[in-house]
Design a protein around this motif. Structure first.
Motif, mmCIF file in Angstrom:
data_model
loop_
_atom_site.group_PDB
_atom_site.id
_atom_site.type_symbol
_atom_site.label_atom_id
_atom_site.label_comp_id
_atom_site.label_asym_id
_atom_site.label_seq_id
_atom_site.Cartn_x
_atom_site.Cartn_y
_atom_site.Cartn_z
ATOM 1 N N THR A 159 0.820 -1.210 0.000
ATOM 2 C CA THR A 159 0.000 0.000 0.000
ATOM 3 C C THR A 159 0.857 1.265 0.000
ATOM 4 O O THR A 159 0.365 2.345 -0.316
ATOM 5 N N THR A 207 2.761 2.705 -7.918
ATOM 6 C CA THR A 207 2.840 1.857 -9.105
ATOM 7 C C THR A 207 4.030 2.226 -9.984
ATOM 8 O O THR A 207 4.557 1.381 -10.710
ATOM 9 N N LEU A 266 -7.217 -4.422 0.475
ATOM 10 C CA LEU A 266 -5.963 -4.718 -0.209
ATOM 11 C C LEU A 266 -6.214 -5.257 -1.610
ATOM 12 O O LEU A 266 -5.324 -5.174 -2.471
ATOM 13 N N ASP A 281 -5.508 -2.630 -4.040
ATOM 14 C CA ASP A 281 -4.110 -2.390 -4.403
ATOM 15 C C ASP A 281 -3.709 -3.281 -5.569
ATOM 16 O O ASP A 281 -2.923 -2.876 -6.429
ATOM 17 N N ARG A 321 -5.274 -1.485 -8.598
ATOM 18 C CA ARG A 321 -4.573 -0.284 -9.086
ATOM 19 C C ARG A 321 -3.315 -0.659 -9.863
ATOM 20 O O ARG A 321 -2.945 0.027 -10.824
#
Length: 376
Positions: free
Chosen positions: A85, A89, A132, A135, A138
């Motif tokens: 987290t 990216t 999560l 995540d 993403r």
């Protein structure tokens, strides 16, 4: 063969940890691919994808004890990173396949019961762990890998009357545009343990993937005798699990009278109430219950019968490793308590080796641009 140049990425939590970006294998080498290993644990899913030619380019695992075991067994030039987290990216390398066994406690039967008892939220409402999954989403959105594999407990499908899983499917299919397939697989096909987990695989382009490609051995062919220490001198002793010329299991794994009496009393009390709570006693010809991360507490779900004159014993960490399908050369550098937690949280390696094998031609098809025509 052309390769793009590598550059270094620095872990935001530890500047001493750096990860080189390993370039993606191109169309001239379709049998090789790069993958990232998220919520990696001790690397069980990774082992399945390395078996089909995959190369791990990035690892994320927040637990420092799991990091130690992972690093002891996978000699990477990118030590396991920390909390995903907190990793942008932009600091995750390009990759062909994303692997993620995202935390299951918010969706497991035991996890939901515990959170309900404590008055805490669960599923996507669980701020600590449930979100999560997003995540993972993403990273899929930013990096657009050719394929992914996600793993979780069977209860994910039914959690919150199916609404949680509906959100996951909608996110992957409609918002991210992946073709997805899911299946609940029991590890008992490969190991002597009843362990059901949901596996979700996805492809960036339409493919001809089918779960019918899985080769699942008949259940019951694997028995506890295949993972237990033989205690007859046919294997070398492994301190401190087994000792002496016969490699006998250390007495430390035998339950004390106090604990054994407690477990028998607990089981009797619940039998009287008409429910099935209690210990699981198994012998060489049996199949075990699911090994959980709480095994270190009393070992009650899997106790090894040592005959009428001895109390039963816990599995040794090496036997836990075997029960999860890890080879005997898998290093266990942590305490028994941590080892029990790690194997209880792990996947059954042979399951994911077989899923990877079934995915392999379709990963290659997407990477070489053959997927859509193949599916048609």
């Amino acid at each position: 063969m052309m390769r793009s140049q590598s550059k270094m990425l620095v872990d935001p939590e530890n500047s001493a940890l750096s990860r080189p970006i390993v370039p993606i294998y191109g169309q001239d080498d379709p049998c090789r691919f790069n993958f990232i290993d998220l919520f990696a644990g001790i690397g069980g899913i990774r082992m399945g994808f390395e078996a089909i030619g995959g190369h791990c380019a990035f690892t994320s695992e927040w637990n420092t004890f799991a990091q130690k075991t992972y690093a002891s067994n996978f000699r990477d030039n990118h030590p396991p990173g920390g909390d995903i987290t907190k990793i942008p990216t932009s600091e995750i390398p390009p990759h062909d396949v994303l692997l993620a066994g995202f935390p299951c406690q918010p969706f497991s039967i035991a996890g939901v019961s515990k959170k309900n008892a404590l008055g805490r939220k669960h599923g996507f409402a669980c701020e600590a762990q449930g979100t999560l999954f997003f995540d993972v989403a993403r990273i899929l959105e930013a990096k657009r890998p050719a394929a992914f594999l996600l793993e979780n407990v069977k209860n994910l499908v039914s959690h919150d009357k199916g609404r949680t899983f509906a959100v996951i499917q909608k996110t992957l299919r409609e918002e991210l545009g992946y073709q997805i397939f899911y299946k609940v697989i029991d590890a008992q096909h490969f190991v002597p343990q009843h362990r059901e987990r949901i596996v979700i695989v996805g492809f960036r382009e339409p493919t001809a993937f089918s779960w019918e490609a899985l080769k699942l051995p008949e259940k019951g062919t694997q028995r506890m005798s295949q993972i237990l220490h033989p205690e007859d001198g046919s294997e070398k002793p492994e301190a401190h699990y087994t000792l002496g010329p016969l490699a006998k299991v250390s007495d430390k794994y035998t339950l004390s009278d106090k604990l054994w009496n407690y477990l028998k009393g607990y089981a009797a009390k619940h039998r009287a109430k008409g429910n099935g709570f209690g210990f699981g006693l198994v012998g060489p010809d049996d199949v075990a219950r699911t090994l959980s991360a709480r095994y270190y507490k009393d070992g009650s779900e899997i106790l090894i019968d040592q005959g009428p004159k001895r109390n039963p014993r816990r599995l040794t960490p090496r036997e836990c490793a075997r029960l999860m399908g890890y080879p005997d050369n898998f290093t266990i550098p942590v305490s028994d308590t941590q080892a029990y937690k790690q194997f209880g949280n792990s996947v059954a390696v042979p399951v994911f080796r077989e899923v990877a094998r079934a995915m392999q031609p379709h990963i290659g098809a997407v990477l070489t641009g053959r997927a859509s025509s193949q599916a048609a």
